[in-house]
Design a protein around this motif. Structure first.
Motif, PDB file in Angstrom:
ATOM      1  N   ALA A   1      -5.314  42.612  -7.953  1.00 38.84           N
ATOM      2  CA  ALA A   1      -3.906  42.776  -7.275  1.00 38.84           C
ATOM      3  C   ALA A   1      -3.779  43.800  -5.794  1.00 38.84           C
TER       4      ALA A   1
ATOM      5  N   PHE B   1       1.349  36.291  -6.930  1.00 37.30           N
ATOM      6  CA  PHE B   1       0.165  36.692  -7.698  1.00 37.30           C
ATOM      7  C   PHE B   1      -0.379  38.362  -7.298  1.00 37.30           C
TER       8      PHE B   1
ATOM      9  N   ASN C   1      -0.554  40.026  -4.764  1.00 35.07           N
ATOM     10  CA  ASN C   1      -1.737  40.756  -4.236  1.00 35.07           C
ATOM     11  C   ASN C   1      -1.918  40.926  -2.064  1.00 35.07           C
TER      12      ASN C   1
ATOM     13  N   SER D   1      -6.011  31.359  -5.563  1.00 28.80           N
ATOM     14  CA  SER D   1      -6.502  31.770  -7.077  1.00 28.80           C
ATOM     15  C   SER D   1      -7.044  30.628  -7.549  1.00 28.80           C
TER      16      SER D   1
ATOM     17  N   PHE E   1      -9.636  34.136  -6.348  1.00 31.51           N
ATOM     18  CA  PHE E   1      -9.064  34.885  -6.807  1.00 31.51           C
ATOM     19  C   PHE E   1      -9.042  34.947  -8.757  1.00 31.51           C
TER      20      PHE E   1
ATOM     21  N   LYS F   1      -7.263  33.774 -11.901  1.00 30.27           N
ATOM     22  CA  LYS F   1      -5.548  34.644 -11.599  1.00 30.27           C
ATOM     23  C   LYS F   1      -5.393  35.027 -12.847  1.00 30.27           C
TER      24      LYS F   1
ATOM     25  N   GLN G   1      -5.596  39.373 -12.193  1.00 33.87           N
ATOM     26  CA  GLN G   1      -5.728  39.542 -10.942  1.00 33.87           C
ATOM     27  C   GLN G   1      -4.682  41.358 -11.268  1.00 33.87           C
TER      28      GLN G   1
END
Length: 342
Positions: free
Chosen positions: A13, A44, A46, A124, A178, A180, A183
């Protein structure tokens, strides 16, 4: 200590956020949009810190209308900007696939190359949290199957930053997936191996190139995203308990798929297990094995694949974890492969 060479351990992240900030600083045409990516910093994590740094003209929350704001991103890209847009969960693609595939992916082709679409769609993937079928799928093969866009998924923070920089600079639409579980969000739990050294400054991880996460000689384990860590854990157990050295390939790019790196490894080891947490049928694991068969590589034992079965992801945690690929399944398949002969 020389700060230029100091180790900087980061989560995926944080690495994604750092890459976005770097490109926004370098290129005023880079903007970020999506649901809850501004003040919240992304569900999440990012996009953390971007709103405070770049303001609401370049970082803005959107209404809950994926078709609308992803379609807007396509228009921005066609007009010369480089938007980064978030589809919060990949499962939501059903309401906006027209904007993703019929607009973004085909824009350059339909315009005869006159209008490109340098857009990043970050989203995600992955289950394990009891979020059921609306929030837990991977759908790697769904996106990797469609021409006109590139698809990447990092397994660690170093690659996340480098892939994001490469994605934003690419002239094609790039789907940046990405997982989860990787992250680095405290409420999700995080696989420790995804937190890696992330160099300060700019660097690219090339799109279309797989990585060798662990070198070995006896069997090839192929993974992507979280399943790379399943493969690494299985490889460690094989070395420690069986005296078997497994090579681990991190796919990193789903489309275009780097078949050459995979094939080179399998030619060396003669055995292969592919671990994919997407659905089994018509999936990436099957594509990898088909590529090995088409290359005519002689194998010492039949290839194996571990994938999510062809059922909707269960809501019940007990049922969900029973069907998700893991390190134990990977280890068992590798041991079976070592013990068999074709």
């Amino acid at each position: 200590m020389n700060t230029a060479t100091a180790i900087r351990k980061q989560t995926i992240a944080k690495a994604m956020s750092e890459a976005l900030a770097s490109e926004m600083e370098r290129d005023p045409g880079v903007v970020v949009l999506g649901e809850d990516i501004g003040k919240l910093g992304g569900v999440f994590g990012n996009t953390g810190g971007l709103l405070e740094r770049f303001g609401t003209e370049r970082v803005f929350d959107t209404p809950i209308s994926e078709t609308g704001f992803i379609g807007a991103a396509v228009g921005m890209a066609g007009a010369g900007m480089r938007p980064v847009v978030e589809l919060m969960f990949v499962d939501f693609f059903g309401v906006c696939m027209d904007a993703i595939y019929n607009l973004a992916a085909k824009q350059a082709y339909f315009s005869g190359g006159q209008v490109s679409c340098p857009m990043v769609l970050m989203t995600s993937v992955g289950g394990g949290y009891g979020d059921a079928g609306q929030h837990s799928q991977c759908l790697y093969a769904t996106f990797g199957h469609l021409p006109g866009m590139k698809v990447v998924i990092p397994s660690n923070a170093h690659d996340a930053k480098g892939l994001m920089l490469a994605a934003i600079r690419d002239e094609n639409p790039v789907v940046f997936m990405f997982h989860k579980a990787l992250q680095g969000m405290g409420w999700l739990g995080t696989v420790a191996g995804s937190i890696t050294d992330v160099p300060d400054g700019e660097y690219e991880v090339p799109i279309g190139k797989a990585g060798v996460a662990r070198e070995g000689t006896d069997i090839t384990l192929v993974g992507l995203g979280i399943t790379v860590h399943h493969c690494l854990a299985a490889a460690d157990a094989l070395s420690r308990e069986d005296g078997v050295e497994a090579e681990v390939i991190d796919i990193r790019t789903i489309a275009p798929l780097d078949r050459e790196t995979i094939l080179a490894s399998v030619r060396k080891t003669g055995r292969v297990v592919v671990v994919d947490d997407d659905y089994l049928s018509c999936g990436l694991a099957g594509e990898v094995i088909a590529s090995i068969a088409e290359a005519g590589i002689p194998l010492a034992s039949p290839p194996q694949r571990i994938s999510h079965p062809d059922i909707p992801i269960p809501f019940s945690p007990a049922l969900e974890h029973a069907v998700l690929p893991n390190a134990e399944m990977t280890l068992a398949a590798a041991r079976q492969s070592i013990g068999e002969r074709a």
